[in-house]
Write a protein that holds these residues in place. Structure first.
Motif, PDB file in Angstrom:
ATOM      1  N   GLY A   1      -8.005  -6.473 103.962  1.00 26.96           N
ATOM      2  CA  GLY A   1      -7.738  -7.884 103.144  1.00 26.96           C
ATOM      3  C   GLY A   1      -8.473  -8.833 103.582  1.00 26.96           C
ATOM      4  N   LEU A   2      -8.670  -9.954 102.667  1.00 29.57           N
ATOM      5  CA  LEU A   2      -9.406 -11.035 102.925  1.00 29.57           C
ATOM      6  C   LEU A   2      -8.836 -12.335 102.626  1.00 29.57           C
ATOM      7  N   ALA A   3      -7.497 -12.311 103.169  1.00 30.88           N
ATOM      8  CA  ALA A   3      -6.801 -13.618 102.676  1.00 30.88           C
ATOM      9  C   ALA A   3      -7.450 -14.984 103.012  1.00 30.88           C
ATOM     10  N   SER A   4      -8.449 -14.932 103.827  1.00 33.37           N
ATOM     11  CA  SER A   4      -8.959 -16.133 104.225  1.00 33.37           C
ATOM     12  C   SER A   4     -10.192 -16.351 103.194  1.00 33.37           C
ATOM     13  N   GLY A   5     -10.265 -15.469 102.303  1.00 35.57           N
ATOM     14  CA  GLY A   5     -11.284 -15.645 101.150  1.00 35.57           C
ATOM     15  C   GLY A   5     -12.748 -14.800 101.562  1.00 35.57           C
TER      16      GLY A   5
ATOM     17  N   GLY B   1     -18.232  -1.049 122.576  1.00 32.91           N
ATOM     18  CA  GLY B   1     -17.388   0.196 122.262  1.00 32.91           C
ATOM     19  C   GLY B   1     -16.393   0.228 121.346  1.00 32.91           C
ATOM     20  N   ILE B   2     -16.510  -0.509 120.208  1.00 30.05           N
ATOM     21  CA  ILE B   2     -15.374  -0.914 119.452  1.00 30.05           C
ATOM     22  C   ILE B   2     -15.679  -0.049 118.236  1.00 30.05           C
ATOM     23  N   THR B   3     -14.855   0.501 117.526  1.00 26.84           N
ATOM     24  CA  THR B   3     -15.149   1.092 116.202  1.00 26.84           C
ATOM     25  C   THR B   3     -14.819   0.436 115.032  1.00 26.84           C
ATOM     26  N   LEU B   4     -15.629  -0.020 113.712  1.00 28.96           N
ATOM     27  CA  LEU B   4     -15.243  -0.790 112.839  1.00 28.96           C
ATOM     28  C   LEU B   4     -14.826   0.162 111.623  1.00 28.96           C
ATOM     29  N   LEU B   5     -13.640   0.220 111.272  1.00 36.10           N
ATOM     30  CA  LEU B   5     -13.249   0.903 110.243  1.00 36.10           C
ATOM     31  C   LEU B   5     -13.006   0.399 108.718  1.00 36.10           C
ATOM     32  N   ARG B   6     -13.321   0.652 107.660  1.00 45.01           N
ATOM     33  CA  ARG B   6     -12.907   0.348 106.281  1.00 45.01           C
ATOM     34  C   ARG B   6     -12.652   1.594 105.566  1.00 45.01           C
TER      35      ARG B   6
ATOM     36  N   PHE C   1      -5.397  -4.219 112.682  1.00 44.70           N
ATOM     37  CA  PHE C   1      -5.313  -4.222 111.372  1.00 44.70           C
ATOM     38  C   PHE C   1      -5.504  -5.564 110.658  1.00 44.70           C
ATOM     39  N   ASP C   2      -6.706  -5.528 110.163  1.00 44.90           N
ATOM     40  CA  ASP C   2      -7.294  -7.010 109.691  1.00 44.90           C
ATOM     41  C   ASP C   2      -6.895  -7.305 108.158  1.00 44.90           C
TER      42      ASP C   2
ATOM     43  N   THR D   1      -0.582   3.722 104.341  1.00 47.34           N
ATOM     44  CA  THR D   1      -0.547   5.073 104.978  1.00 47.34           C
ATOM     45  C   THR D   1      -1.770   5.463 105.260  1.00 47.34           C
ATOM     46  N   MET D   2      -2.596   5.259 104.419  1.00 40.93           N
ATOM     47  CA  MET D   2      -4.095   5.617 104.710  1.00 40.93           C
ATOM     48  C   MET D   2      -4.559   4.869 106.016  1.00 40.93           C
ATOM     49  N   LEU D   3      -4.212   3.509 106.239  1.00 43.22           N
ATOM     50  CA  LEU D   3      -4.830   2.792 107.355  1.00 43.22           C
ATOM     51  C   LEU D   3      -4.314   3.410 108.478  1.00 43.22           C
ATOM     52  N   VAL D   4      -3.056   3.693 108.636  1.00 40.55           N
ATOM     53  CA  VAL D   4      -2.351   4.359 109.767  1.00 40.55           C
ATOM     54  C   VAL D   4      -3.108   5.550 110.106  1.00 40.55           C
ATOM     55  N   ARG D   5      -3.280   6.412 109.179  1.00 40.84           N
ATOM     56  CA  ARG D   5      -3.981   7.728 109.464  1.00 40.84           C
ATOM     57  C   ARG D   5      -5.240   7.471 110.033  1.00 40.84           C
ATOM     58  N   ALA D   6      -6.160   6.462 109.301  1.00 45.73           N
ATOM     59  CA  ALA D   6      -7.486   6.406 109.801  1.00 45.73           C
ATOM     60  C   ALA D   6      -7.579   5.831 111.129  1.00 45.73           C
TER      61      ALA D   6
END
Length: 305
Positions: free
Chosen positions: A224-228, A242-247, A199-200, A117-122
């Motif tokens: 998430g970091l399923a790859s480690g 022109g890309i926005t990185l969000l965490r 959504f990474d 829910t937080m991710l979709v809002r952001a």
């Protein structure tokens, strides 16, 4: 090493409640904490991991309203103590489970629902956005695909392995790609021409490849970091394209509101958590091994009742 064993029965103190645990939530991060020793836990063993439970309040401490006894709730535990038959938490921690929502589904929504829910809002999703969800067969991923579709976005689901790809198709998703295949980004581009939002949930090389699918004004949100490892993407490179990185993160009150919203959506039947596997409490080590092997789908629960 996770081993079952006895622990003293907790008793609620002033301002606290006792929860008889029916289900405990497991997360990939907890397996990393156990394996590395890094995390919000005391350093001296023994310790009880687990940060999310659902059950029934069976007792209350001083200054807590007695009518809370018998209520079905989900609750965080403050970082540890959740893999247990009983937990004590502060009065303000539990969230009452809406009528009609099974406790196991509520626990499955506790961490993953608020995160999705937080991710979709952001992300500020809009109808028509082309959205790539990595780790789409996971607990957060399955919810993200539903929330994005509800907004009117075009969803591309990416998962690792044929079993997970087949599961997502059975759940009605299309297109679905296997990010373990070398041409997976070509398949995404052929289906969509590129994406507006990623959504990474995997990180590593998968995230770097997904980043290349984004155009100007694209948004990439890592959860998430399923790859480690997290994605190794610089803010300078993102800005140049022109890309926005969000965490995204949120204050405790906001996280509670996101959780309540996710529970309400689930109770209304508009959001369906996928509980992929269950283990009894004494098999918590097996549950961790399954998560670490990356063979699990959806949410993994410990069932106590």
């Amino acid at each position: 090493m996770l081993l079952p064993g006895p622990a003293p029965d907790p008793a609620p103190g002033p301002g606290q409640v006792l929860i008889e645990v029916a289900h405990a939530n497991l997360t990939f991060v907890e397996t990393m904490f156990r394996a590395t020793g890094f995390g919000p836990f005391p350093t001296a063993p023994p310790l009880i991991p687990g940060n999310g439970v659902g059950g029934v309040i069976s007792a209350v401490g001083a200054d807590v309203e007695p009518e809370l006894v018998g209520r079905r709730v989900v609750s965080g535990t403050g970082g540890s103590g959740g893999y247990a038959e009983r937990v004590v938490v502060d009065r303000g921690a539990p969230i009452e489970v809406p009528a009609g929502l099974p406790l196991d589904e509520a626990v499955a929504m506790l961490a993953d629902g608020r995160t999705a829910t937080m991710l979709v809002r952001a992300a500020g999703l809009r109808p028509g956005d082309r959205v790539l969800v990595e780790a789409a067969a996971g607990g957060v991923g399955t919810l993200l695909t539903q929330l994005a579709a509800a907004v009117g976005a075009q969803v591309v689901a990416a998962a690792g392995g044929t079993r997970k790809v087949a599961l997502l198709r059975e759940r009605g998703l299309d297109p679905v790609v296997d990010y373990r295949q070398p041409d997976w980004t070509d398949r995404v581009r052929a289906a969509t021409g590129g994406v507006d939002v990623v959504f990474d949930g995997v990180g590593g090389q998968v995230a770097r490849d997904a980043f290349d699918l984004l155009g100007a004004s694209g948004r990439m949100l890592s959860f998430g970091l399923a790859s480690g490892t997290w994605a190794d993407l610089s803010a300078e490179l993102a800005a140049a394209r022109g890309i926005t990185l969000l965490r995204p993160s949120a204050a405790p009150a906001q996280l509670r509101a996101f959780t309540e919203q996710a529970l309400a959506e689930a109770a209304a039947g508009r959001l369906r958590p996928l509980i992929g596997q269950r283990f009894p409490l004494e098999k918590a080590a097996d549950a961790h091994a399954a998560i670490e092997s990356r063979t699990t789908v959806g949410k993994t629960l410990l069932d106590l009742h």
